[in-house]
Design an enzyme around this catalytic site. Structure first.
Site, PDB file in Angstrom:
ATOM      1  CG  ASP A 197      -1.756   1.204   1.371  1.00  0.00           C
ATOM      2  OD1 ASP A 197      -2.315   1.639   0.354  1.00  0.00           O
ATOM      3  OD2 ASP A 197      -1.860   1.734   2.494  1.00  0.00           O
ATOM      4  CG  ASP A 199      -1.780   7.443   0.470  1.00  0.00           C
ATOM      5  OD1 ASP A 199      -2.305   8.559   0.465  1.00  0.00           O
ATOM      6  OD2 ASP A 199      -1.293   6.929  -0.557  1.00  0.00           O
ATOM      7  CD  GLU A 206      -3.990   7.438   4.416  1.00  0.00           C
ATOM      8  OE1 GLU A 206      -4.558   7.393   3.302  1.00  0.00           O
ATOM      9  OE2 GLU A 206      -3.512   6.435   4.978  1.00  0.00           O
ATOM     10  NE  ARG A 242     -11.509   9.244   1.413  1.00  0.00           N
ATOM     11  CZ  ARG A 242     -10.605   8.282   1.563  1.00  0.00           C
ATOM     12  NH1 ARG A 242      -9.539   8.497   2.309  1.00  0.00           N
ATOM     13  NH2 ARG A 242     -10.742   7.123   0.960  1.00  0.00           N
ATOM     14  CB  SER A 285      -1.896   3.074  -3.696  1.00  0.00           C
ATOM     15  OG  SER A 285      -2.343   4.190  -2.959  1.00  0.00           O
ATOM     16  N   GLY A 286      -5.011   2.771  -2.852  1.00  0.00           N
ATOM     17  CA  GLY A 286      -6.273   3.497  -2.977  1.00  0.00           C
ATOM     18  C   GLY A 286      -6.028   4.984  -3.124  1.00  0.00           C
ATOM     19  CE  LYS A 330      -5.102  -0.680  -1.815  1.00  0.00           C
ATOM     20  NZ  LYS A 330      -4.515  -0.262  -0.530  1.00  0.00           N
ATOM     21  CG  ASP A 353      -2.330   2.014   6.520  1.00  0.00           C
ATOM     22  OD1 ASP A 353      -2.973   2.911   7.109  1.00  0.00           O
ATOM     23  OD2 ASP A 353      -2.228   1.963   5.279  1.00  0.00           O
ATOM     24  CG  ASN A 356      -8.041   0.302   1.684  1.00  0.00           C
ATOM     25  OD1 ASN A 356      -7.489   0.520   2.760  1.00  0.00           O
ATOM     26  ND2 ASN A 356      -7.616   0.837   0.560  1.00  0.00           N
TER      27      ASN A 356
END
Length: 410
Positions: A197, A199, A206, A242, A285-286, A330, A353, A356
């Site tokens: 991941d 962030d 983030e 967001r 990554s999201g 992912k 972390d 997700n």
């Protein structure tokens, strides 16, 4: 066993010096005896050596006499123990039992930690074969950025594996350490792909929160982010909300943020070492591809999959392009990259972390929750919370001596 043969265990201790092992092995060889097992350890120049050998009865006395004289000459102590055929067969049967690796991580390793972990292993019927220090010497002076890791090789079948792991989690939380329990198999020694991941894993922030601060909506976005990471809000819904709040932000802000990204403690080290040893590295990554590609260029990362922000006339529109990279995506991408690299999923490591990240952590052979929320730690196979991202290296069995060698060849 032929009655004319004897099995004898010799135990050597004393100050370590060159030539001890070769001298004793030469004596055993001279009398045509067979070494059945051998083990040696050196702790602060103090030698502990064990040799189990089989010889003819008529030769064993001469062997022991020659070894006794040689040990006296070398200034080391020796003890002899005859081993019965039943004892030997029992030892052989133990070799076929399950093997596990217990890795302890922290800023330093305490006696209390060793005592607690050893007790749990004993209660579960597991025998500790070896204990190896993976990290370099711990400095005597206090240093908040030191790291220490010890690896235990254990043998046997746990009475209750789930209870054992829950006990390790309890000890970790009470004492502030990380305890990893892994099966010691071929896949553990042959992992070739690691998926991170981004962030709060590769970087100490983030990115969407950084963008939100510049857009003047920091508090609102942070609240949504935290809720999503705790698994309270569906990731896709939180992502849309967001991104929508970023509408009108100037594109130039992204470059400024990228150049100032705070890299996670240990990230540079783990990325460099794994690249040196031939691992493929991916970011799943999201977050956003803009920042993932920045890290790709900086660290030589092989794959980057993240979300694409829509930009029109140099401004963020509050929309995104393409599919959202959520937890399910992912895991799909991890499987895809493993297929491209022709790897079994057991050869893949995933590190993240947030909630997700759990699908890819479960999908990988080794899933590691890194400085994660309690819910994520409880549901991940392994976790690291006490030291930096380079703690991953110790879960893979790397020693600092290997790492230093890789640095020399940088």
């Amino acid at each position: 066993m032929n009655q004319s043969n004897e099995i004898i265990l010799i135990k050597i201790s004393g100050d370590d010096k060159p030539g001890v092992t070769s001298s004793l092995a030469a004596i055993i060889a001279k009398h045509n005896a067979t070494i059945l097992d051998i083990g040696q350890a050196d702790i602060h120049n103090s030698l502990s050596l064990g040799i189990l050998f089989k010889s003819k009865q008529e030769d064993s006395g001469f062997i022991l006499k020659d070894i006794l004289f040689k040990c006296s000459e070398l200034g080391v102590s020796v003890r002899f123990n005859p081993i019965s055929e039943d004892e030997y067969n029992k030892w052989v049967s133990m070799q076929g039992k399950n093997r596990y690796i217990v890795t302890l991580l922290g800023r330093k390793i305490s006696a209390e930690l060793i005592a607690n972990v050893s007790q749990v292993l004993a209660e579960q019927g597991l025998n500790i074969d070896t204990i190896t220090r993976l990290t370099g010497r711990v400095p005597l002076e206090e240093n908040t950025l030191t790291k220490a890791s010890v690896e235990m090789s254990v043998r046997g079948t746990p009475k209750d594996k789930q209870f054992l792991q829950s006990e390790f989690l309890r000890i970790s939380q009470e004492l502030g350490y990380d305890i990893s329990f892994q099966e010691d198999n071929l896949f553990r020694r042959n992992r070739r792909l690691i998926c991170f991941d981004m962030d709060s894993t590769l970087i100490e922030t983030e990115v969407i929160d950084e963008l939100a601060e510049r857009a003047g909506v920091g508090a609102e976005v942070r609240a949504i982010t935290e809720s999503a990471m705790r698994g309270e809000i569906d990731f896709c819904e939180s992502f849309k909300r967001r991104v929508g709040l970023l509408k009108g932000l100037d594109e130039s802000v992204m470059q400024d943020i990228a150049e100032k990204l705070p890299i996670m403690e240990g990230a540079d080290r783990v990325l460099h070492i794994l690249k040196k040893y031939g691992y493929k590295i991916a970011i799943l990554s999201g977050g956003f591809t803009y920042f993932g590609n920045y890290l790709k260029q900086r660290f030589g990362i092989d794959y980057v999959y993240a979300n694409e922000l829509e930009i029109v006339d140099g401004k963020l529109t509050g929309n995104y392009v393409g599919d959202i990279v959520d937890g399910k995506r992912k895991a799909e991408l991890l499987r895809l990259i493993a297929q491209i690299e022709n790897l079994d999923l057991q050869q893949v490591i995933a590190v993240g972390d947030g909630a997700n990240d759990l699908p890819m952590l479960h999908c990988a052979g080794l899933g590691i929750a890194f400085h994660a929320k309690p819910k994520v730690k409880e549901n991940a196979k392994q976790s690291i919370s006490s030291i930096g991202l380079d703690g991953v290296l110790y879960l893979l069995g790397f020693k600092d001596s290997y790492i230093e060698d890789a640095k020399m060849r940088r």
